[in-house]
Design a protein around this motif. Structure first.
Motif, PDB file in Angstrom:
ATOM      1  N   THR A  61      -1.720   4.052   6.873  1.00 51.88           N
ATOM      2  CA  THR A  61      -0.817   4.092   5.564  1.00 51.88           C
ATOM      3  C   THR A  61      -1.672   5.078   4.773  1.00 51.88           C
ATOM      4  OG1 THR A  61      -0.305   1.834   5.771  1.00 51.88           O
ATOM      5  CG2 THR A  61      -0.583   2.858   3.596  1.00 51.88           C
ATOM      6  N   VAL A  62      -0.905   6.142   4.240  1.00 48.76           N
ATOM      7  CA  VAL A  62      -1.478   7.075   3.396  1.00 48.76           C
ATOM      8  C   VAL A  62      -1.173   6.718   1.847  1.00 48.76           C
ATOM      9  CG1 VAL A  62      -1.219   9.665   2.694  1.00 48.76           C
ATOM     10  CG2 VAL A  62      -1.048   8.926   5.219  1.00 48.76           C
ATOM     11  N   THR A  63      -2.164   6.637   0.924  1.00 47.02           N
ATOM     12  CA  THR A  63      -1.949   6.071  -0.222  1.00 47.02           C
ATOM     13  C   THR A  63      -2.593   7.106  -1.259  1.00 47.02           C
ATOM     14  OG1 THR A  63      -1.990   3.726   0.515  1.00 47.02           O
ATOM     15  CG2 THR A  63      -1.993   4.391  -1.979  1.00 47.02           C
ATOM     16  N   ALA A  64      -1.828   7.523  -2.283  1.00 47.49           N
ATOM     17  CA  ALA A  64      -2.055   8.199  -3.587  1.00 47.49           C
ATOM     18  C   ALA A  64      -2.452   7.398  -4.658  1.00 47.49           C
ATOM     19  CB  ALA A  64      -0.945   9.216  -4.092  1.00 47.49           C
ATOM     20  N   VAL A  65      -3.743   7.483  -5.142  1.00 41.68           N
ATOM     21  CA  VAL A  65      -4.380   6.214  -6.174  1.00 41.68           C
ATOM     22  C   VAL A  65      -5.058   7.207  -7.275  1.00 41.68           C
ATOM     23  CG1 VAL A  65      -4.440   4.682  -4.496  1.00 41.68           C
ATOM     24  CG2 VAL A  65      -6.633   5.957  -4.976  1.00 41.68           C
ATOM     25  N   GLN A  66      -4.836   6.140  -8.466  1.00 33.28           N
ATOM     26  CA  GLN A  66      -5.642   6.820  -9.695  1.00 33.28           C
ATOM     27  C   GLN A  66      -6.045   5.547 -10.057  1.00 33.28           C
ATOM     28  OE1 GLN A  66      -2.079   8.686 -11.763  1.00 33.28           O
ATOM     29  NE2 GLN A  66      -3.358   8.099 -13.267  1.00 33.28           N
ATOM     30  N   PRO A  67      -7.012   5.813 -11.174  1.00 36.93           N
ATOM     31  CA  PRO A  67      -7.725   4.243 -11.630  1.00 36.93           C
ATOM     32  C   PRO A  67      -6.957   3.393 -12.183  1.00 36.93           C
ATOM     33  CG  PRO A  67      -8.950   6.209 -12.324  1.00 36.93           C
ATOM     34  CD  PRO A  67      -7.887   6.833 -11.786  1.00 36.93           C
ATOM     35  N   SER A  68      -5.477   3.734 -12.577  1.00 34.86           N
ATOM     36  CA  SER A  68      -4.744   2.657 -13.220  1.00 34.86           C
ATOM     37  C   SER A  68      -4.002   2.048 -11.939  1.00 34.86           C
ATOM     38  CB  SER A  68      -3.680   3.433 -13.861  1.00 34.86           C
ATOM     39  OG  SER A  68      -3.130   4.518 -13.339  1.00 34.86           O
ATOM     40  N   GLY A  69      -4.035   2.506 -10.720  1.00 35.32           N
ATOM     41  CA  GLY A  69      -3.440   2.137  -9.730  1.00 35.32           C
ATOM     42  C   GLY A  69      -2.618   2.897  -8.761  1.00 35.32           C
ATOM     43  N   ASP A  70      -1.956   2.593  -7.710  1.00 32.91           N
ATOM     44  CA  ASP A  70      -1.499   3.238  -6.586  1.00 32.91           C
ATOM     45  C   ASP A  70      -0.121   3.864  -7.242  1.00 32.91           C
ATOM     46  OD1 ASP A  70      -3.186   2.004  -4.957  1.00 32.91           O
ATOM     47  OD2 ASP A  70      -1.649   0.820  -3.701  1.00 32.91           O
ATOM     48  N   LEU A  71       0.004   5.290  -6.878  1.00 38.01           N
ATOM     49  CA  LEU A  71       1.124   6.042  -7.297  1.00 38.01           C
ATOM     50  C   LEU A  71       2.263   5.946  -6.293  1.00 38.01           C
ATOM     51  CD1 LEU A  71      -0.950   9.015  -8.646  1.00 38.01           C
ATOM     52  CD2 LEU A  71       0.345   6.988  -9.866  1.00 38.01           C
ATOM     53  N   ALA A  72       1.585   6.140  -4.860  1.00 43.15           N
ATOM     54  CA  ALA A  72       2.754   6.375  -3.791  1.00 43.15           C
ATOM     55  C   ALA A  72       2.216   6.146  -2.612  1.00 43.15           C
ATOM     56  CB  ALA A  72       3.190   7.639  -4.078  1.00 43.15           C
ATOM     57  N   SER A  73       2.939   5.787  -1.588  1.00 41.99           N
ATOM     58  CA  SER A  73       2.191   5.741  -0.209  1.00 41.99           C
ATOM     59  C   SER A  73       3.325   5.928   0.728  1.00 41.99           C
ATOM     60  CB  SER A  73       1.847   4.145   0.062  1.00 41.99           C
ATOM     61  OG  SER A  73       2.859   3.227   0.042  1.00 41.99           O
ATOM     62  N   THR A  74       2.965   6.202   1.923  1.00 43.76           N
ATOM     63  CA  THR A  74       3.677   6.641   3.238  1.00 43.76           C
ATOM     64  C   THR A  74       3.049   6.223   4.283  1.00 43.76           C
ATOM     65  OG1 THR A  74       5.450   8.254   4.014  1.00 43.76           O
ATOM     66  CG2 THR A  74       3.073   9.079   3.342  1.00 43.76           C
ATOM     67  N   THR A  75       3.730   6.743   5.692  1.00 49.86           N
ATOM     68  CA  THR A  75       2.857   6.337   6.749  1.00 49.86           C
ATOM     69  C   THR A  75       2.672   7.450   7.450  1.00 49.86           C
ATOM     70  OG1 THR A  75       4.718   5.813   7.868  1.00 49.86           O
ATOM     71  CG2 THR A  75       3.551   3.996   7.225  1.00 49.86           C
ATOM     72  N   LEU A  76       1.608   7.634   8.440  1.00 49.98           N
ATOM     73  CA  LEU A  76       1.403   8.709   9.454  1.00 49.98           C
ATOM     74  C   LEU A  76       1.186   8.153  10.724  1.00 49.98           C
ATOM     75  CD1 LEU A  76       0.118  11.665   9.832  1.00 49.98           C
ATOM     76  CD2 LEU A  76      -1.895  10.818   9.111  1.00 49.98           C
ATOM     77  N   THR A  77       1.598   8.710  11.585  1.00 55.14           N
ATOM     78  CA  THR A  77       1.433   7.995  13.036  1.00 55.14           C
ATOM     79  C   THR A  77       0.315   9.213  13.811  1.00 55.14           C
ATOM     80  OG1 THR A  77       3.343   7.240  13.194  1.00 55.14           O
ATOM     81  CG2 THR A  77       2.467   7.451  15.310  1.00 55.14           C
ATOM     82  N   ILE A  78      -0.517   8.581  14.176  1.00 51.32           N
ATOM     83  CA  ILE A  78      -1.723   9.461  14.990  1.00 51.32           C
ATOM     84  C   ILE A  78      -1.445   9.105  16.543  1.00 51.32           C
ATOM     85  CG2 ILE A  78      -3.887   9.926  15.644  1.00 51.32           C
ATOM     86  CD1 ILE A  78      -4.436   9.345  12.723  1.00 51.32           C
ATOM     87  N   GLU A  79      -1.389   9.926  17.303  1.00 54.62           N
ATOM     88  CA  GLU A  79      -1.144   9.681  18.843  1.00 54.62           C
ATOM     89  C   GLU A  79      -2.262  10.208  19.661  1.00 54.62           C
ATOM     90  OE1 GLU A  79       2.473  12.087  19.907  1.00 54.62           O
ATOM     91  OE2 GLU A  79       3.750  10.663  18.842  1.00 54.62           O
ATOM     92  N   GLY A  80      -2.269  10.077  20.823  1.00 55.51           N
ATOM     93  CA  GLY A  80      -3.524  10.271  21.708  1.00 55.51           C
ATOM     94  C   GLY A  80      -4.008  11.595  21.660  1.00 55.51           C
TER      95      GLY A  80
END
Length: 85
Positions: A61-80
């Motif tokens: 999970t990739v999350t963009a955050v700032q002190p007031s809370g989460d702004l956005a998130s998405t996913t990233l898949t890492i393979e071998g």
């Protein structure tokens, strides 16, 4: 893949702000990246993340955050690992 560089691109963020970027494994909540990005006046920014051997393959999970809370998130898949031929 393990050893690959992934570019995380932010857009639509609050202009001129410092935004935290956190990457965590969904399997075991292991922290893979914690970085701060200074976004430009248009709310855009990037950070590069190179996956390492200790980053197990799977969904993160990739999350963009700032002190007031989460702004956005998405996913990233890492393979071998990358294989050279």
């Amino acid at each position: 893949a393990i050893g690959a560089t992934h570019t995380i691109t932010l857009s639509g963020m609050p202009a001129g702000q410092r935004i935290g970027v956190v990457v965590r494994s969904q399997a075991d909540d292991t922290l893979a990246l914690s970085s701060v990005v200074h976004v430009d006046d248009n709310g855009n920014g990037t950070v590069d993340f190179t996956s390492r051997e200790l980053n197990t393959p799977g969904v993160y999970t990739v999350t963009a955050v700032q002190p007031s809370g989460d702004l956005a998130s998405t996913t990233l898949t890492i393979e071998g690992a990358l294989v050279s031929i």
